[in-house]
Design an enzyme around this catalytic site. Structure first.
Site, PDB file in Angstrom:
ATOM      1  N   HIS A   1       0.832  -1.196   0.000  1.00 38.69           N
ATOM      2  CA  HIS A   1       0.000   0.000   0.000  1.00 38.69           C
ATOM      3  C   HIS A   1       0.866   1.245   0.000  1.00 38.69           C
ATOM      4  O   HIS A   1       0.981   1.946  -1.011  1.00 38.69           O
ATOM      5  CB  HIS A   1      -0.937  -0.003   1.215  1.00 38.69           C
ATOM      6  CG  HIS A   1      -1.834   1.186   1.295  1.00 38.69           C
ATOM      7  ND1 HIS A   1      -2.147   1.805   2.490  1.00 38.69           N
ATOM      8  CD2 HIS A   1      -2.479   1.876   0.335  1.00 38.69           C
ATOM      9  CE1 HIS A   1      -2.953   2.829   2.252  1.00 38.69           C
ATOM     10  NE2 HIS A   1      -3.175   2.891   0.941  1.00 38.69           N
ATOM     11  N   LEU A   2       1.549   1.518   1.134  1.00 36.35           N
ATOM     12  CA  LEU A   2       2.397   2.703   1.221  1.00 36.35           C
ATOM     13  C   LEU A   2       3.785   2.396   1.779  1.00 36.35           C
ATOM     14  O   LEU A   2       4.473   3.303   2.227  1.00 36.35           O
ATOM     15  CB  LEU A   2       1.720   3.781   2.073  1.00 36.35           C
ATOM     16  CG  LEU A   2       0.475   4.427   1.451  1.00 36.35           C
ATOM     17  CD1 LEU A   2      -0.153   5.413   2.419  1.00 36.35           C
ATOM     18  CD2 LEU A   2       0.800   5.122   0.146  1.00 36.35           C
TER      19      LEU A   2
ATOM     20  N   CYS B   1      -0.285   0.421   9.707  1.00 37.19           N
ATOM     21  CA  CYS B   1      -0.432   1.791   9.195  1.00 37.19           C
ATOM     22  C   CYS B   1      -1.853   2.053   8.716  1.00 37.19           C
ATOM     23  O   CYS B   1      -2.478   3.054   9.092  1.00 37.19           O
ATOM     24  CB  CYS B   1       0.563   2.041   8.065  1.00 37.19           C
ATOM     25  SG  CYS B   1       2.296   1.999   8.601  1.00 37.19           S
ATOM     26  N   HIS B   2      -2.386   1.163   7.856  1.00 38.31           N
ATOM     27  CA  HIS B   2      -3.714   1.402   7.291  1.00 38.31           C
ATOM     28  C   HIS B   2      -4.580   0.144   7.316  1.00 38.31           C
ATOM     29  O   HIS B   2      -5.638   0.124   6.686  1.00 38.31           O
ATOM     30  CB  HIS B   2      -3.601   1.925   5.855  1.00 38.31           C
ATOM     31  CG  HIS B   2      -2.829   3.197   5.755  1.00 38.31           C
ATOM     32  ND1 HIS B   2      -1.481   3.205   5.496  1.00 38.31           N
ATOM     33  CD2 HIS B   2      -3.204   4.491   5.897  1.00 38.31           C
ATOM     34  CE1 HIS B   2      -1.043   4.459   5.476  1.00 38.31           C
ATOM     35  NE2 HIS B   2      -2.063   5.272   5.722  1.00 38.31           N
ATOM     36  N   GLY B   3      -4.117  -0.886   8.025  1.00 36.68           N
ATOM     37  CA  GLY B   3      -4.981  -2.039   8.266  1.00 36.68           C
ATOM     38  C   GLY B   3      -5.100  -3.018   7.125  1.00 36.68           C
ATOM     39  O   GLY B   3      -6.216  -3.453   6.816  1.00 36.68           O
TER      40      GLY B   3
END
Length: 342
Positions: free
Chosen positions: A287-288, A306-308
């Site tokens: 993702h990132l 971070c974002h699951g």
């Protein structure tokens, strides 16, 4: 040709005062002033050259030394005069009226400049206009007697000075060919060598250094890795997860293979693991770029805090914003307990 000095020519302090731009009985157009003998021959340059080659020269014009082309006391032919505004002493103002007199070609009068463009002297009903007016290009005019009297020196080197003219071969001579061949081959060889050198330098400049190659290949000893452990290895400045999977982990992944086509990035367990016991993937969330935590998430594999994003035991994305599965690096097993990354 000689330049007739007109009377009444006086100079002012900064520039001449006799700027001949006004029509009068005492100020004829430039084309009608007696500055030269107005008798010209109108032929093509090729015909003028043929006349020079064929005509018999006047003996008094024979030139044997370059110094005879101009008298030594003549001085600089481009002397100037004036203050602030300079003029050449041997030039005169050129002026033609809007409608100048049409030159009489039968008398050899010169037709050039305004006398061509502002009159119909060029018109010939027997040929196209573009052909007729082309005959009045300046290179087509020569003064009468030019071929007989104009000196044609073959060199500017005075007699007695060696200039190797007698040693040169004609352009088409057969003995010149070896030199031309040698020159062509030498030029080609040198050019090829320069291109090769530049190409090699460019390739060597962009080629990765040995330490970069060394960092791109890592051998990992798998014997210390315990069953169920997620071992982390550094490869190309990235963390690589090496997990020795338990039979339960393998079974849970294979059980979900039937629904693999519906996953975000379809892949079976066998496609991601060359050996069922070992999962090798890059530990960077797709993702990132965060580093997922092992043994966490809704599917027990990896979880990115971070974002699951949730990954299963073979690194497939199952839930969350990550667009792809955890990347599998290029690797191969050297032996049963040694794997080479890169």
């Amino acid at each position: 040709p000689h330049r007739a000095v007109l009377s009444g020519k006086v100079r002012g302090f900064a520039m001449p005062i006799n700027v001949n731009m006004i029509d009068s009985d005492f100020n004829a157009p430039a084309s009608q002033k007696p500055l030269f003998k107005n008798e010209f021959i109108n032929k093509s340059p090729a015909e003028h050259h043929a006349d020079i080659e064929e005509v018999k020269k006047t003996p008094k014009t024979a030139v044997h030394d370059p110094k005879d082309l101009m008298r030594s006391h003549a001085g600089d032919p481009h002397q100037t005069y004036g203050v602030a505004v300079w003029r050449h002493m041997h030039y005169d103002m050129v002026r033609e009226p809007t409608f100048p007199r049409k030159p009489d070609l039968s008398k050899g009068e010169l037709a050039a400049g305004a006398t061509v463009t502002r009159t119909d002297v060029w018109h010939d009903p027997k040929e196209p206009a573009i052909t007729a007016i082309a005959k009045f290009s300046p290179e087509n005019f020569r003064p009468v007697g030019f071929a007989e009297n104009a000196p044609q020196p073959t060199t500017t080197v005075p007699e007695g000075t060696l200039d190797f003219r007698s040693n040169r071969l004609p352009i088409g001579h057969a003995d010149r060919r070896p030199w031309i061949y040698f020159l062509a081959v030498s030029t080609g060889f040198i050019t090829t060598s320069i291109v090769r050198t530049i190409a090699c330098k460019l390739v060597h400049t962009m080629w990765p250094a040995k330490d970069v190659f060394a960092a791109g290949v890592v051998e990992v000893d798998l014997r210390p890795v315990r069953v169920g452990q997620n071992f982390v290895v550094k490869w190309r400045n990235k963390p690589v997860f090496v997990r020795r999977r338990t039979p339960e982990m393998i079974e849970s992944c294979r059980k979900d293979d039937p629904i693999a086509p519906s996953m975000r990035e379809p892949a079976t367990d066998a496609e991601r693991c060359k050996k069922p016991e070992w999962l090798i993937c890059i530990g960077v969330c797709t993702h990132l770029g965060c580093i997922p935590q092992p043994d966490a998430g809704n599917f027990g594999g990896y979880f990115c805090p971070c974002h699951g994003s949730h990954y299963d035991h073979c690194g497939r994305i199952r839930q969350g914003p990550a667009p792809k599965n955890l990347e599998v690096p290029p690797y191969k097993f050297v032996d049963e307990f040694t794997v080479k990354l890169g």
